[in-house]
Design an enzyme around this catalytic site. Structure first.
Site, PDB file in Angstrom:
ATOM      1  N   LYS A  45      -7.854 -11.952 -25.496  1.00 17.55           N
ATOM      2  CA  LYS A  45      -8.224 -12.062 -26.924  1.00 17.55           C
ATOM      3  C   LYS A  45      -9.501 -12.891 -27.046  1.00 17.55           C
ATOM      4  CE  LYS A  45      -6.009 -13.343 -31.353  1.00 17.55           C
ATOM      5  NZ  LYS A  45      -4.773 -13.870 -31.962  1.00 17.55           N
ATOM      6  N   SER A 120      -2.740 -11.015 -35.490  1.00 18.25           N
ATOM      7  CA  SER A 120      -4.176 -10.978 -35.338  1.00 18.25           C
ATOM      8  C   SER A 120      -4.634 -10.506 -33.953  1.00 18.25           C
ATOM      9  CB  SER A 120      -4.760 -12.372 -35.599  1.00 18.25           C
ATOM     10  OG  SER A 120      -4.278 -13.303 -34.638  1.00 18.25           O
ATOM     11  N   SER A 144       1.226 -13.549 -34.332  1.00 22.37           N
ATOM     12  CA  SER A 144       0.119 -12.655 -33.965  1.00 22.37           C
ATOM     13  C   SER A 144       0.243 -11.952 -32.627  1.00 22.37           C
ATOM     14  CB  SER A 144      -1.195 -13.429 -33.976  1.00 22.37           C
ATOM     15  OG  SER A 144      -1.648 -13.525 -35.293  1.00 22.37           O
TER      16      SER A 144
HETATM   17  N1  GLN Z   1      -0.567 -13.712 -39.846  1.00 24.81           N
HETATM   18  C1  GLN Z   1      -0.502 -15.130 -39.703  1.00 24.81           C
HETATM   19  C2  GLN Z   1      -1.742 -15.768 -40.286  1.00 24.81           C
HETATM   20  O1  GLN Z   1      -2.594 -15.045 -40.720  1.00 24.81           O
HETATM   21  C3  GLN Z   1      -0.313 -15.506 -38.267  1.00 24.81           C
HETATM   22  C4  GLN Z   1      -1.569 -15.435 -37.483  1.00 24.81           C
HETATM   23  C5  GLN Z   1      -1.415 -15.812 -36.035  1.00 24.81           C
HETATM   24  O2  GLN Z   1      -0.316 -15.897 -35.492  1.00 24.81           O
HETATM   25  N2  GLN Z   1      -2.549 -16.108 -35.424  1.00 24.81           N
HETATM   26  O3  GLN Z   1      -1.874 -16.954 -40.351  1.00 24.81           O
END
Ligand code: GLN
Length: 457
Positions: A45, A120, A144
């Site tokens: 990532k 994400s 994510s």
């Molecule tokens: N969807 C959540 C957020 O936007 C979790 C994101 C993540 O785990 N990086 O904060």
């Protein structure tokens, strides 16, 4: 497939799914020859620092940034013989759940190109789901890794907080950020976990060597019970759950019952506060972390003759953040200001402790961090990973975002485990279908969790 032919295939796959932010073009022959480990090819990532590729966090503000060092996880993987084939697309700085808030454009779901792949860690999920990588690393702050794994029908594991080094991982919300692993099977997940599960003195939140030793004893005690006891929190039984996901989840429960597992309803009343707690704490930590992108330390300015004396310089540079990131900075700073701090931030911290305490009461083993006394003897907690199947990309991109809460709701099942730092894995129980079962356990019992998955899925 040989490493060489994988690398030749990347441009075609990239055109189809928009997985990478940058990727390997011509590997030196020596690298290919040396890549002899059974797990050859991984993707990372793009919020995890690598010296061979830029580290952009899918943000305009870091578009030309290259790290002078490799993160600990990347060094460990390289040392074990893995070849990193590229950096993967994400929601900017890890903020999002659909893979849409990125300067590189949405990643497409290998199960169906019209669908969001989830975020994400969108590109990392698609790299494994498309078959171009054996494994990939993502980061999971509130879901994510688990959510995109469910949306693309692969395995997505968020280990216990602190087991994997965060050194070189760009901070979003450091009390929650966890490096996670994607793969097509549990054996690969577990191999990668064992490579990167190391104490790291450079990460102040890395789990200490002493506590790691006490976890080995705890994991041994797991062996004494031939079949773990399973709990299903009644708060996770949501009427909004899509019927096909409910059905798949019930089928999994049925298979466990036929294998003579004991399953109990349990209650964790505080998890109903999880979303509000998370969306108070995570943006506050993010607002603080993102202050370093000021065009001086990190991040670019727009002008060639910067006006450093006036505030314009700062404004110009910060305007390079995307809208979702700006929203989080505003929300986070609001909750760190005097009234917001007293009324919201402190309250959210207290509620987070309550959530952790309630999880601790349910489990058979003591949490090695909190030392709370257990009141029940559950080993494993089960629930679905996602509330709904992945939404179509076009619909999400074209519909005006009147209500960001709708996107935030996608994390409803994953956030409680993040707040408590628990290990949790999303498992594709219905082959090829875009939903997962989420399996979790007490802090530090990561090995027992993977063993349970091997035995039951
Ligand atoms: N969807 C959540 C957020 O936007 C979790 C994101 C993540 O785990 N990086 O904060």
């Amino acid at each position: 497939m040989s490493v060489k032919s994988i690398i030749t295939k990347i441009p075609t796959i990239q055109k189809e799914f928009n997985i990478f932010t940058s990727y390997i073009k011509n590997p030196p022959d020596a690298t290919v020859e040396n890549t002899q480990s059974s797990i050859k090819v991984g993707a990372i990532k793009d919020n995890i620092a690598t010296k061979d590729f830029p580290t952009t966090c899918a943000s305009d503000i870091l578009k030309n940034y290259s790290s002078p060092f490799d993160s600990t996880v990347v060094s460990l993987l390289k040392k074990s013989g893995a070849l990193i084939i590229g950096k993967t697309n994400l929601d900017e700085f890890g903020m999002g759940s659909l893979g849409l808030h990125t300067t590189f454009g949405p990643t497409k779901n290998p199960l169906n190109k019209d669908w969001c792949v989830g975020g994400s860690s969108s590109g990392s999920a698609a790299a494994v789901a498309s078959g171009i990588a054996d494994f990939s690393l993502g980061t999971d702050t509130g879901g994510s890794v688990r959510l995109p794994a469910a949306y693309s029908a692969i395995y997505g594991f968020k280990p216990s907080y602190g087991r994997i080094s965060r050194w070189g991982v760009v901070a979003f919300a450091q009390s929650l950020d966890t490096v996670g692993i994607f793969a097509n099977n549990i054996d690969t997940v577990s191999k990668i976990f064992h490579i990167i599960d190391q104490h790291d003195p450079r990460d102040p939140t890395s789990l200490s060597i002493d506590l790691r030793k006490s976890l080995i004893d705890q994991n041994k005690k797991n062996e004494e019970r031939s079949k773990p006891k399973i709990g299903i929190p009644k708060e996770f039984v949501q009427s909004e759950l899509a019927p096909e996901i409910k059905e798949s989840f019930m089928t999994y429960i049925q298979t466990l019952l036929t294998k003579d597992y004991e399953i109990y309803p349990i209650s964790l009343p505080s998890i109903k506060d999880s979303l509000s707690v998370y969306y108070t704490l995570a943006p506050a930590e993010a607002a603080s972390n993102l202050s370093r992108y000021d065009g001086i330390r990190y991040g670019k300015g727009n002008s060639t003759t910067p006006d450093i004396v006036n505030a314009n310089f700062y404004n110009e540079s910060r305007s390079n953040f995307g809208q979702e990131v700006k929203n989080r900075i505003i929300l986070g700073n609001y909750n760190l200001c005097s009234d917001g701090y007293r009324n919201n931030f402190i309250k959210a911290q207290q509620l987070r402790v309550q959530i952790i305490n309630q999880f601790d009461k349910i489990f058979r083993f003591k949490n090695v961090l909190t030392k709370n006394e257990p009141e029940h003897d559950i080993d494993i907690i089960l629930c679905p990973t996602n509330l709904n199947p992945p939404p179509p990309i076009n619909y999400m991109v074209q519909t005006p975002k009147s209500n960001p809460l709708q996107e935030y709701m996608n994390d409803i099942f994953t956030i409680p485990m993040s707040l408590a730092g628990l290990p949790a894995i999303s498992v594709p129980f219905s082959k090829g279908k875009p939903y997962g079962v989420q399996i979790s356990t007490q802090y530090g019992n990561d090995e027992a969790l993977m063993k349970f998955v091997k035995e039951t899925v």
